[in-house]
Design a protein around this motif. Structure first.
Motif, PDB file in Angstrom:
ATOM      1  N   GLN A 251      -1.841  -0.803 -21.101  1.00 36.35           N
ATOM      2  CA  GLN A 251      -2.038  -1.533 -22.378  1.00 36.35           C
ATOM      3  C   GLN A 251      -2.660  -2.349 -22.837  1.00 36.35           C
ATOM      4  O   GLN A 251      -3.286  -1.721 -23.612  1.00 36.35           O
ATOM      5  N   ASN A 252      -2.839  -3.969 -22.771  1.00 39.57           N
ATOM      6  CA  ASN A 252      -3.447  -3.938 -23.466  1.00 39.57           C
ATOM      7  C   ASN A 252      -4.394  -4.946 -22.105  1.00 39.57           C
ATOM      8  O   ASN A 252      -4.597  -6.015 -22.830  1.00 39.57           O
ATOM      9  N   LEU A 253      -4.634  -4.907 -21.345  1.00 41.04           N
ATOM     10  CA  LEU A 253      -4.704  -5.304 -20.273  1.00 41.04           C
ATOM     11  C   LEU A 253      -7.035  -4.520 -19.952  1.00 41.04           C
ATOM     12  O   LEU A 253      -6.470  -3.288 -19.584  1.00 41.04           O
ATOM     13  N   MET A 254      -7.447  -5.118 -19.661  1.00 39.94           N
ATOM     14  CA  MET A 254      -9.048  -4.483 -19.255  1.00 39.94           C
ATOM     15  C   MET A 254      -8.637  -4.050 -18.229  1.00 39.94           C
ATOM     16  O   MET A 254      -9.022  -5.008 -17.127  1.00 39.94           O
ATOM     17  N   VAL A 255      -8.101  -3.484 -17.562  1.00 39.03           N
ATOM     18  CA  VAL A 255      -8.028  -2.900 -16.212  1.00 39.03           C
ATOM     19  C   VAL A 255      -9.647  -2.343 -15.851  1.00 39.03           C
ATOM     20  O   VAL A 255      -9.018  -1.723 -14.343  1.00 39.03           O
ATOM     21  N   ASP A 256     -10.548  -1.912 -16.087  1.00 36.23           N
ATOM     22  CA  ASP A 256     -11.461  -1.623 -15.323  1.00 36.23           C
ATOM     23  C   ASP A 256     -12.926  -2.296 -15.086  1.00 36.23           C
ATOM     24  O   ASP A 256     -13.893  -1.762 -15.596  1.00 36.23           O
ATOM     25  N   LEU A 257     -12.150  -3.482 -15.050  1.00 37.91           N
ATOM     26  CA  LEU A 257     -13.631  -4.736 -15.307  1.00 37.91           C
ATOM     27  C   LEU A 257     -13.778  -4.544 -14.001  1.00 37.91           C
ATOM     28  O   LEU A 257     -13.530  -4.165 -13.197  1.00 37.91           O
ATOM     29  N   SER A 258     -15.368  -5.042 -14.158  1.00 39.18           N
ATOM     30  CA  SER A 258     -16.340  -5.349 -12.537  1.00 39.18           C
ATOM     31  C   SER A 258     -15.818  -6.976 -12.021  1.00 39.18           C
ATOM     32  O   SER A 258     -16.383  -7.627 -11.923  1.00 39.18           O
ATOM     33  N   PRO A 259     -14.807  -7.048 -11.166  1.00 45.90           N
ATOM     34  CA  PRO A 259     -15.255  -8.356 -10.926  1.00 45.90           C
ATOM     35  C   PRO A 259     -16.105  -9.693  -9.776  1.00 45.90           C
ATOM     36  O   PRO A 259     -15.350  -9.581  -9.226  1.00 45.90           O
ATOM     37  N   SER A 260     -17.131  -9.026 -10.679  1.00 43.76           N
ATOM     38  CA  SER A 260     -18.423  -9.650  -9.792  1.00 43.76           C
ATOM     39  C   SER A 260     -18.574 -11.151 -10.120  1.00 43.76           C
ATOM     40  O   SER A 260     -19.564 -10.912  -9.063  1.00 43.76           O
ATOM     41  N   ASN A 261     -17.774 -11.913 -10.369  1.00 43.66           N
ATOM     42  CA  ASN A 261     -17.966 -13.374 -10.092  1.00 43.66           C
ATOM     43  C   ASN A 261     -16.350 -14.026  -9.985  1.00 43.66           C
ATOM     44  O   ASN A 261     -15.544 -12.971  -9.861  1.00 43.66           O
ATOM     45  N   ALA A 262     -16.225 -15.502  -9.739  1.00 41.28           N
ATOM     46  CA  ALA A 262     -15.125 -15.827  -9.310  1.00 41.28           C
ATOM     47  C   ALA A 262     -14.118 -16.132 -10.599  1.00 41.28           C
ATOM     48  O   ALA A 262     -12.573 -15.697 -10.062  1.00 41.28           O
TER      49      ALA A 262
ATOM     50  N   ALA B  34      -1.235  -8.699 -11.394  1.00 42.68           N
ATOM     51  CA  ALA B  34       0.255  -8.472 -11.321  1.00 42.68           C
ATOM     52  C   ALA B  34       0.958  -8.953 -13.043  1.00 42.68           C
ATOM     53  O   ALA B  34       2.635  -8.930 -12.493  1.00 42.68           O
ATOM     54  N   MET B  35       0.456  -8.535 -13.515  1.00 50.73           N
ATOM     55  CA  MET B  35       0.859  -8.863 -15.202  1.00 50.73           C
ATOM     56  C   MET B  35       1.081  -7.080 -15.289  1.00 50.73           C
ATOM     57  O   MET B  35       2.407  -6.941 -16.126  1.00 50.73           O
ATOM     58  N   ALA B  36       0.673  -6.616 -15.077  1.00 46.10           N
ATOM     59  CA  ALA B  36       1.217  -4.978 -14.849  1.00 46.10           C
ATOM     60  C   ALA B  36       1.904  -4.974 -14.392  1.00 46.10           C
ATOM     61  O   ALA B  36       2.837  -3.613 -13.957  1.00 46.10           O
ATOM     62  N   THR B  37       1.893  -5.350 -12.487  1.00 46.92           N
ATOM     63  CA  THR B  37       3.223  -4.266 -11.596  1.00 46.92           C
ATOM     64  C   THR B  37       3.893  -5.760 -11.056  1.00 46.92           C
ATOM     65  O   THR B  37       5.220  -5.038 -10.831  1.00 46.92           O
ATOM     66  N   GLY B  38       3.869  -7.188 -12.334  1.00 44.03           N
ATOM     67  CA  GLY B  38       4.971  -7.688 -11.467  1.00 44.03           C
ATOM     68  C   GLY B  38       5.354  -8.335 -10.350  1.00 44.03           C
ATOM     69  O   GLY B  38       6.215  -8.392  -9.274  1.00 44.03           O
TER      70      GLY B  38
ATOM     71  N   THR C   4       3.500 -10.719  -6.586  1.00 37.97           N
ATOM     72  CA  THR C   4       2.827 -11.994  -7.145  1.00 37.97           C
ATOM     73  C   THR C   4       1.551 -11.708  -7.177  1.00 37.97           C
ATOM     74  O   THR C   4       1.214 -11.160  -6.894  1.00 37.97           O
ATOM     75  N   SER C   5       1.060 -13.632  -7.323  1.00 40.86           N
ATOM     76  CA  SER C   5      -0.755 -13.289  -7.120  1.00 40.86           C
ATOM     77  C   SER C   5      -1.382 -12.757  -5.468  1.00 40.86           C
ATOM     78  O   SER C   5      -1.882 -12.545  -6.022  1.00 40.86           O
ATOM     79  N   ALA C   6      -0.322 -13.617  -5.471  1.00 38.36           N
ATOM     80  CA  ALA C   6      -0.338 -13.228  -3.998  1.00 38.36           C
ATOM     81  C   ALA C   6      -0.616 -11.629  -3.335  1.00 38.36           C
ATOM     82  O   ALA C   6      -1.374 -11.146  -2.493  1.00 38.36           O
ATOM     83  N   GLU C   7       0.203 -11.283  -3.671  1.00 33.91           N
ATOM     84  CA  GLU C   7       0.456  -9.598  -3.529  1.00 33.91           C
ATOM     85  C   GLU C   7      -0.297  -9.111  -4.122  1.00 33.91           C
ATOM     86  O   GLU C   7      -0.888  -7.993  -3.613  1.00 33.91           O
ATOM     87  N   ALA C   8      -0.747  -9.905  -5.445  1.00 31.04           N
ATOM     88  CA  ALA C   8      -1.990  -8.777  -6.108  1.00 31.04           C
ATOM     89  C   ALA C   8      -3.355  -9.029  -5.297  1.00 31.04           C
ATOM     90  O   ALA C   8      -4.430  -8.119  -5.677  1.00 31.04           O
ATOM     91  N   GLU C   9      -3.803 -10.133  -4.689  1.00 30.33           N
ATOM     92  CA  GLU C   9      -4.500 -10.036  -4.549  1.00 30.33           C
ATOM     93  C   GLU C   9      -4.742  -9.502  -3.401  1.00 30.33           C
ATOM     94  O   GLU C   9      -5.551  -9.486  -2.890  1.00 30.33           O
ATOM     95  N   GLN C  10      -4.055  -8.964  -2.729  1.00 28.44           N
ATOM     96  CA  GLN C  10      -3.941  -8.203  -1.820  1.00 28.44           C
ATOM     97  C   GLN C  10      -4.390  -6.727  -1.724  1.00 28.44           C
ATOM     98  O   GLN C  10      -4.450  -6.179  -1.079  1.00 28.44           O
ATOM     99  N   ALA C  11      -3.642  -5.916  -2.690  1.00 28.50           N
ATOM    100  CA  ALA C  11      -3.568  -5.092  -3.031  1.00 28.50           C
ATOM    101  C   ALA C  11      -5.396  -4.508  -3.293  1.00 28.50           C
ATOM    102  O   ALA C  11      -5.431  -4.387  -3.106  1.00 28.50           O
TER     103      ALA C  11
ATOM    104  N   ILE D 252      -3.706  -1.481  -8.818  1.00 26.72           N
ATOM    105  CA  ILE D 252      -2.451  -1.230 -10.539  1.00 26.72           C
ATOM    106  C   ILE D 252      -1.453   0.047  -9.684  1.00 26.72           C
ATOM    107  O   ILE D 252      -0.109   0.032  -9.690  1.00 26.72           O
ATOM    108  N   VAL D 253      -1.728   1.323  -9.807  1.00 33.28           N
ATOM    109  CA  VAL D 253      -1.467   2.412  -9.252  1.00 33.28           C
ATOM    110  C   VAL D 253      -1.227   2.729  -8.147  1.00 33.28           C
ATOM    111  O   VAL D 253       0.263   3.366  -8.382  1.00 33.28           O
ATOM    112  N   MET D 254      -1.429   2.095  -6.987  1.00 34.49           N
ATOM    113  CA  MET D 254      -0.989   1.850  -6.266  1.00 34.49           C
ATOM    114  C   MET D 254       0.050   1.442  -5.752  1.00 34.49           C
ATOM    115  O   MET D 254       1.792   1.420  -5.128  1.00 34.49           O
ATOM    116  N   LEU D 255       0.408  -0.131  -6.619  1.00 35.82           N
ATOM    117  CA  LEU D 255       1.846  -1.047  -6.483  1.00 35.82           C
ATOM    118  C   LEU D 255       2.670  -0.676  -7.089  1.00 35.82           C
ATOM    119  O   LEU D 255       3.771  -0.222  -6.720  1.00 35.82           O
TER     120      LEU D 255
END
Length: 300
Positions: free
Chosen positions: A223-234, A245-249, A251-258, A270-273
């Protein structure tokens, strides 16, 4: 004072700012704003050429090539900046998009006298990075005639690689040398010759388009989401969580777990969810789809 007919446009005197030193702060920012408004229109005039360059860069990278920016002074700094933003934004290897500036990294913060005057240095810097025919070279020079950039482009032409030139003087020597002449007529600067102003703005807009357009075409977005970013900081970890969370619908907690399960791989999460599969299957789907989330989701 009349402009010399032989002057490059970027070196001419602006007819409406001859009393710049007598203007109030409000008058200065008003004239700067008026001139800046012209830049987007000027860039829009060459969009077909920019788009064609993006398609070629994309094919080069798909074939194993890299993207190089070469410039001096402000132009070089803008190229280095754009290249430096690709790894955190799109998760690319730092070697994939590289910015070279006349005078080396020291020139990012300090002037290096005479660095831009050497065509040999432009060629040498590319050789030191093992530049080859399969790479794509973008020369950046407001004047369209900087010797350092010319030397680099001439070396690229000699190798048979594909080249582009971002300049602000239509019909410039660099534009004539390159396969893609990305020449924007920005006109005289309000402060004569200070091409960090309108010319620099135009160059930044084009660089934004080249890198962002290429990365989108390479499947670095969903979509218009940067899904290949490197989460290298907080901050980027929070952004990755929000994107999942936005791409899959979920919760934030579920997104963090994934994300934790996928070792921070936003695409994989995203693909897993969305495909309701495990991490290994999600990665396999993405490999089959060459990293494109939408295509990975359509696979059985």
């Amino acid at each position: 004072m009349k402009a010399d007919k032989n002057d490059w446009i970027t070196e001419q005197v602006h007819p409406h700012t001859r009393k710049l030193d007598q203007m109030t702060a409000m008058e200065i920012v008003q004239v700067m704003s008026q001139e800046d408004h012209r830049i987007a229109v000027a860039v829009a005039a060459i969009l077909p050429t920019i788009a064609a360059a993006i398609d070629n860069i994309t094919e080069k990278i798909r074939g194993g090539g890299r993207l190089f920016y070469v410039g001096a002074g402000t132009s070089g700094r803008l190229g280095v900046l754009d290249a430096s933003e690709c790894p955190p934004t799109f998760g690319t290897d730092p070697a994939l998009v590289q910015g070279l500036i006349a005078g080396g990294d020291h020139a990012l913060r300090f002037p290096v006298e005479g660095a831009e005057d050497s065509p040999e240095a432009g060629k040498r810097d590319l050789i030191e990075r093992s530049f080859q025919k399969d790479d794509f070279l973008v020369g950046i020079a407001a004047s369209g005639k900087t010797p350092y950039v010319r030397g680099a482009l001439e070396y690229g032409v000699m190798l048979g690689t594909t080249t582009a030139a971002i300049t602000c003087n239509p019909g410039s020597p660099l534009g004539q040398l390159a396969d893609y002449a990305l020449e924007v007529e920005t006109g005289p600067e309000i402060l004569m010759g200070s091409t960090r102003l309108k010319a620099g703005t135009a160059q930044k807009l084009i660089l934004n388009m080249l890198s962002t357009g290429t990365m989108i075409r390479l499947g670095k977005t969903y979509q218009n989401l940067m899904v290949d970013l490197s989460p290298s900081n907080a901050k980027l970890r929070r952004r990755a969580q929000r994107i999942v969370a936005m791409a899959t619908g979920v919760t934030s907690a579920e997104a963090e777990q994934a994300l934790n399960a996928c070792e921070g791989e936003t695409k994989t999460a995203i693909v897993m969810l969305l495909a309701t599969c495990d991490v290994t299957t999600a990665r396999h789907r993405l490999n089959q789809a060459e990293g494109r989330v939408r295509e990975a989701l359509s696979l059985n």
